[in-house]
Scaffold this motif. Structure first.
Motif, PDB file in Angstrom:
ATOM      1  N   ARG A 186      12.198 -65.236  70.689  1.00 12.94           N
ATOM      2  CA  ARG A 186      12.253 -66.113  69.502  1.00 12.94           C
ATOM      3  C   ARG A 186      13.247 -67.271  69.692  1.00 12.94           C
ATOM      4  O   ARG A 186      14.383 -67.080  70.127  1.00 12.94           O
ATOM      5  CB  ARG A 186      12.656 -65.302  68.271  1.00 12.94           C
ATOM      6  CG  ARG A 186      12.613 -66.088  66.957  1.00 12.94           C
ATOM      7  CD  ARG A 186      13.004 -65.216  65.781  1.00 12.94           C
ATOM      8  NE  ARG A 186      12.127 -64.072  65.649  1.00 12.94           N
ATOM      9  CZ  ARG A 186      10.938 -64.095  65.048  1.00 12.94           C
ATOM     10  NH1 ARG A 186      10.508 -65.231  64.529  1.00 12.94           N
ATOM     11  NH2 ARG A 186      10.198 -63.012  64.984  1.00 12.94           N
ATOM     12  N   ASP A 187      12.766 -68.489  69.424  1.00 10.60           N
ATOM     13  CA  ASP A 187      13.584 -69.711  69.504  1.00 10.60           C
ATOM     14  C   ASP A 187      14.111 -69.989  70.908  1.00 10.60           C
ATOM     15  O   ASP A 187      15.139 -70.667  71.080  1.00 10.60           O
ATOM     16  CB  ASP A 187      14.767 -69.638  68.520  1.00 10.60           C
ATOM     17  CG  ASP A 187      14.298 -69.521  67.081  1.00 10.60           C
ATOM     18  OD1 ASP A 187      13.228 -70.081  66.751  1.00 10.60           O
ATOM     19  OD2 ASP A 187      14.975 -68.839  66.282  1.00 10.60           O
ATOM     20  N   LYS A 188      13.447 -69.481  71.900  1.00 13.47           N
ATOM     21  CA  LYS A 188      13.840 -69.743  73.294  1.00 13.47           C
ATOM     22  C   LYS A 188      12.599 -70.142  74.082  1.00 13.47           C
ATOM     23  O   LYS A 188      11.479 -70.092  73.578  1.00 13.47           O
ATOM     24  CB  LYS A 188      14.470 -68.497  73.928  1.00 13.47           C
ATOM     25  CG  LYS A 188      15.744 -68.028  73.256  1.00 13.47           C
ATOM     26  CD  LYS A 188      16.310 -66.852  74.008  1.00 13.47           C
ATOM     27  CE  LYS A 188      17.591 -66.356  73.347  1.00 13.47           C
ATOM     28  NZ  LYS A 188      17.336 -65.822  71.987  1.00 13.47           N
TER      29      LYS A 188
ATOM     30  N   GLU B 178       2.840 -67.123  67.257  1.00 11.33           N
ATOM     31  CA  GLU B 178       3.482 -68.438  67.243  1.00 11.33           C
ATOM     32  C   GLU B 178       4.805 -68.398  68.018  1.00 11.33           C
ATOM     33  O   GLU B 178       5.119 -69.324  68.771  1.00 11.33           O
ATOM     34  CB  GLU B 178       3.718 -68.887  65.795  1.00 11.33           C
ATOM     35  CG  GLU B 178       4.363 -70.255  65.665  1.00 11.33           C
ATOM     36  CD  GLU B 178       3.518 -71.379  66.247  1.00 11.33           C
ATOM     37  OE1 GLU B 178       2.302 -71.191  66.399  1.00 11.33           O
ATOM     38  OE2 GLU B 178       4.097 -72.438  66.583  1.00 11.33           O
ATOM     39  N   VAL B 179       5.565 -67.328  67.841  1.00 11.22           N
ATOM     40  CA  VAL B 179       6.831 -67.191  68.576  1.00 11.22           C
ATOM     41  C   VAL B 179       6.565 -67.166  70.074  1.00 11.22           C
ATOM     42  O   VAL B 179       7.261 -67.833  70.869  1.00 11.22           O
ATOM     43  CB  VAL B 179       7.557 -65.893  68.152  1.00 11.22           C
ATOM     44  CG1 VAL B 179       8.768 -65.639  69.058  1.00 11.22           C
ATOM     45  CG2 VAL B 179       8.001 -65.989  66.701  1.00 11.22           C
ATOM     46  N   LEU B 180       5.542 -66.419  70.484  1.00 11.82           N
ATOM     47  CA  LEU B 180       5.228 -66.304  71.911  1.00 11.82           C
ATOM     48  C   LEU B 180       4.736 -67.638  72.464  1.00 11.82           C
ATOM     49  O   LEU B 180       5.107 -68.036  73.575  1.00 11.82           O
ATOM     50  CB  LEU B 180       4.175 -65.203  72.118  1.00 11.82           C
ATOM     51  CG  LEU B 180       4.617 -63.781  71.704  1.00 11.82           C
ATOM     52  CD1 LEU B 180       3.445 -62.807  71.787  1.00 11.82           C
ATOM     53  CD2 LEU B 180       5.767 -63.298  72.576  1.00 11.82           C
ATOM     54  N   LEU B 181       3.905 -68.327  71.689  1.00 12.58           N
ATOM     55  CA  LEU B 181       3.395 -69.624  72.146  1.00 12.58           C
ATOM     56  C   LEU B 181       4.523 -70.638  72.284  1.00 12.58           C
ATOM     57  O   LEU B 181       4.593 -71.390  73.274  1.00 12.58           O
ATOM     58  CB  LEU B 181       2.339 -70.135  71.163  1.00 12.58           C
ATOM     59  CG  LEU B 181       0.968 -69.456  71.223  1.00 12.58           C
ATOM     60  CD1 LEU B 181       0.113 -69.878  70.036  1.00 12.58           C
ATOM     61  CD2 LEU B 181       0.248 -69.768  72.537  1.00 12.58           C
ATOM     62  N   GLN B 182       5.418 -70.672  71.302  1.00 13.07           N
ATOM     63  CA  GLN B 182       6.539 -71.620  71.365  1.00 13.07           C
ATOM     64  C   GLN B 182       7.450 -71.328  72.550  1.00 13.07           C
ATOM     65  O   GLN B 182       8.094 -72.228  73.085  1.00 13.07           O
ATOM     66  CB  GLN B 182       7.338 -71.566  70.059  1.00 13.07           C
ATOM     67  CG  GLN B 182       6.627 -72.242  68.897  1.00 13.07           C
ATOM     68  CD  GLN B 182       7.521 -72.390  67.685  1.00 13.07           C
ATOM     69  OE1 GLN B 182       8.658 -71.929  67.670  1.00 13.07           O
ATOM     70  NE2 GLN B 182       6.998 -73.020  66.643  1.00 13.07           N
TER      71      GLN B 182
ATOM     72  N   LEU C  90      12.650 -65.165  80.405  1.00 16.63           N
ATOM     73  CA  LEU C  90      13.622 -66.202  80.037  1.00 16.63           C
ATOM     74  C   LEU C  90      14.425 -66.672  81.241  1.00 16.63           C
ATOM     75  O   LEU C  90      14.772 -67.848  81.345  1.00 16.63           O
ATOM     76  CB  LEU C  90      14.577 -65.659  78.960  1.00 16.63           C
ATOM     77  CG  LEU C  90      13.961 -65.416  77.582  1.00 16.63           C
ATOM     78  CD1 LEU C  90      14.986 -64.792  76.646  1.00 16.63           C
ATOM     79  CD2 LEU C  90      13.423 -66.709  76.991  1.00 16.63           C
ATOM     80  N   ARG C  91      14.697 -65.766  82.158  1.00 19.72           N
ATOM     81  CA  ARG C  91      15.530 -66.120  83.309  1.00 19.72           C
ATOM     82  C   ARG C  91      14.748 -66.363  84.593  1.00 19.72           C
ATOM     83  O   ARG C  91      15.302 -66.826  85.579  1.00 19.72           O
ATOM     84  CB  ARG C  91      16.563 -65.014  83.551  1.00 19.72           C
ATOM     85  CG  ARG C  91      17.622 -64.959  82.473  1.00 19.72           C
ATOM     86  CD  ARG C  91      18.642 -63.876  82.749  1.00 19.72           C
ATOM     87  NE  ARG C  91      19.749 -63.948  81.788  1.00 19.72           N
ATOM     88  CZ  ARG C  91      20.608 -62.982  81.582  1.00 19.72           C
ATOM     89  NH1 ARG C  91      20.507 -61.853  82.272  1.00 19.72           N
ATOM     90  NH2 ARG C  91      21.570 -63.121  80.701  1.00 19.72           N
ATOM     91  N   GLY C  92      13.454 -65.976  84.590  1.00 30.22           N
ATOM     92  CA  GLY C  92      12.654 -66.147  85.808  1.00 30.22           C
ATOM     93  C   GLY C  92      12.989 -65.122  86.864  1.00 30.22           C
ATOM     94  O   GLY C  92      12.617 -65.261  88.030  1.00 30.22           O
TER      95      GLY C  92
ATOM     96  N   ASP D 280      20.776 -61.677  70.085  1.00 36.38           N
ATOM     97  CA  ASP D 280      19.612 -62.553  70.047  1.00 36.38           C
ATOM     98  C   ASP D 280      18.359 -61.831  69.610  1.00 36.38           C
ATOM     99  O   ASP D 280      17.308 -62.446  69.514  1.00 36.38           O
ATOM    100  CB  ASP D 280      19.374 -63.159  71.440  1.00 36.38           C
ATOM    101  CG  ASP D 280      20.478 -64.154  71.782  1.00 36.38           C
ATOM    102  OD1 ASP D 280      21.064 -64.692  70.849  1.00 36.38           O
ATOM    103  OD2 ASP D 280      20.722 -64.378  72.978  1.00 36.38           O
ATOM    104  N   ALA D 281      18.419 -60.518  69.413  1.00 32.28           N
ATOM    105  CA  ALA D 281      17.204 -59.808  69.022  1.00 32.28           C
ATOM    106  C   ALA D 281      17.559 -58.743  68.012  1.00 32.28           C
ATOM    107  O   ALA D 281      18.702 -58.335  67.892  1.00 32.28           O
ATOM    108  CB  ALA D 281      16.561 -59.182  70.237  1.00 32.28           C
TER     109      ALA D 281
END
Length: 424
Positions: free
Chosen positions: A315-317, A345-349, A408-410, A423-424
């Motif tokens: 979310r928001d990242k 929507e969260v996943l798409l963003q 998020l970090r790859g 964050d969660a």
């Protein structure tokens, strides 16, 4: 005086008309049979050779188009057409492309109930043990016999009782518990046994988590994974099924092959390394390993609760520019609810690519075949060489939370760090 029975011995006895115990052979009546687009064509062709016009009971037969949907090529399209034509001819139930994965649909649609015997042309048919049913995978030619007679012979499996004590810590999920269990038992440690998942930790799990556990019973060689029917089971089935619920329990003096107690209170997030499901270690041990593709979905972890778990971290990242994130909802119902509540929507963003409900890249048919030398982190249940369609790729298996944190970090990352950061 006869000794007590396990759940499996009771279910088989009730379906073969005699008292049987582990080691006995029996011919059982099947309550429900399922085949999908990878296995149904062979079963249909074999059934045709009997030259019988009708299957034994079309109301107990389900076909699902899920492994390669929408069709990626004309060869698959022909197989889909064969299944559609046969289902229409026999008046059997068909879940069309886009409806979802077979193991999610049969549970979600209330087609499985406690005490049933369900067979499917897919090794992860053991999933429905979470609903107190005896379910297991069979081959396509075996299925042709079921289509003809509604019966199947089998050897009554012994039961390995697993008692889970303690409480899962934040950032740890049923997937971690099951990966740890497989690592402990090894891939052949429960060959042809029925795993009985019991204990405080199982009682505290929701049905989605129980389905994940039973789904992976086959990964340590088990014939089936079993759980008792409780209030959570009844609540899950309520509104989904109009059939009478007939719970089955172990007798107090039932005999088990063995009993193993596992305390999960100190369990860390787990990961299966290439190229074996039982090659398991804590995520921390391989943290920092670069990943090029991440897949959240499958019959193991594509449920609404799994998507929510991933979204809570994303979310928001935005995911790292060095990796791709593919998300495959387990069913149309899961997708619709995830859209309604904003999870999609969260996943798409965050940068995810949403694919149609189905098996997606898990079996390597399409929608995300990795490139040569790439490393994939997946919520699926298998990581054999070539599993996702490229034998030059390496597949790691983990929970939705670990996958989200890693996106998020790859690189492979411990989800607890994000939870600790608030964050969660």
């Amino acid at each position: 005086m006869a000794r007590g029975k396990t759940i499996v011995e009771k279910i088989i006895s009730s379906h073969c008309g005699q008292d049987v115990y582990a080691g006995d052979f029996a011919v059982v009546n099947v309550d429900l049979a399922m085949a999908h687009d990878s296995t149904a064509p062979l079963a249909i062709q074999a059934f045709r050779q009997y030259e019988e016009p009708r299957v034994w009971d079309a109301s107990r037969l389900v076909f699902v188009l899920d492994h390669a949907v929408p069709s990626p090529n004309e060869q698959v399209s022909r197989l889909h057409s064969m299944i559609r034509d046969f289902a229409h001819e026999q008046k059997a139930h068909l879940f069309e492309a886009g409806e979802g994965i077979c193991h999610q649909l049969l549970a979600e649609q209330g087609l499985v109930r406690p005490s049933d015997i369900v067979v499917g042309c897919d090794s992860h048919t053991c999933t429905y043990g979470a609903l107190n049913a005896l379910s297991f995978g069979i081959g396509s030619t075996d299925m042709s016999g079921v289509l003809l007679t509604g019966q199947l012979w089998l050897k009554v499996p012994e039961t390995l009782k697993l008692i889970y004590e303690g409480k899962m810590q934040k950032g740890v999920s049923a997937k971690d518990v099951m990966l740890f269990t497989i690592g402990k038992l090894r891939s052949d440690g429960a060959d042809y046994l029925a795993l009985s998942f019991t204990g405080e930790a199982i009682e505290n799990m929701e049905i989605c988590d129980r389905l994940t556990m039973c789904n992976m019973a086959i990964e340590c060689g088990a014939k089936a994974g079993m759980m008792e029917c409780d209030d959570k089971t009844k609540a899950y089935l309520s509104g989904r099924s109009k059939m009478e619920i007939l719970p089955v329990f172990d007798d107090k003096d039932a005999l088990y092959r063995d009993t193993i107690t596992i305390n999960i209170s100190a369990l860390e997030p787990q990961i299966a390394l290439p190229h074996a499901v039982d090659n398991v270690c804590p995520v921390k041990k391989v943290e920092g390993t670069e990943i090029q593709q991440i897949f959240i979905g499958t019959c193991t972890n594509g449920r609404l609760e799994d998507l929510r778990a991933a979204a809570s971290i994303l979310r928001d990242k935005h995911i790292s520019s060095s990796c791709r994130l593919i998300v495959g909802p387990a069913s149309r119902e899961v997708l619709r609810e995830a859209i309604r509540e904003g999870t999609i929507e969260v996943l798409l963003q965050a940068g995810a690519t949403i694919i149609p409900p189905g098996c997606g890249p898990c079996p390597g048919t399409h929608l995300g075949v990795p490139g040569d030398g790439e490393k994939v982190l997946s919520t699926a249940n298998r990581n054999f060489k070539g599993r996702m369609g490229n034998n030059k790729a390496s597949i790691y298996l983990a929970s939705p939370m670990t996958c989200a944190a890693s996106a998020l970090r790859g690189c492979i990352s411990d989800p607890r760090e994000f939870l600790e950061m608030g964050d969660a």
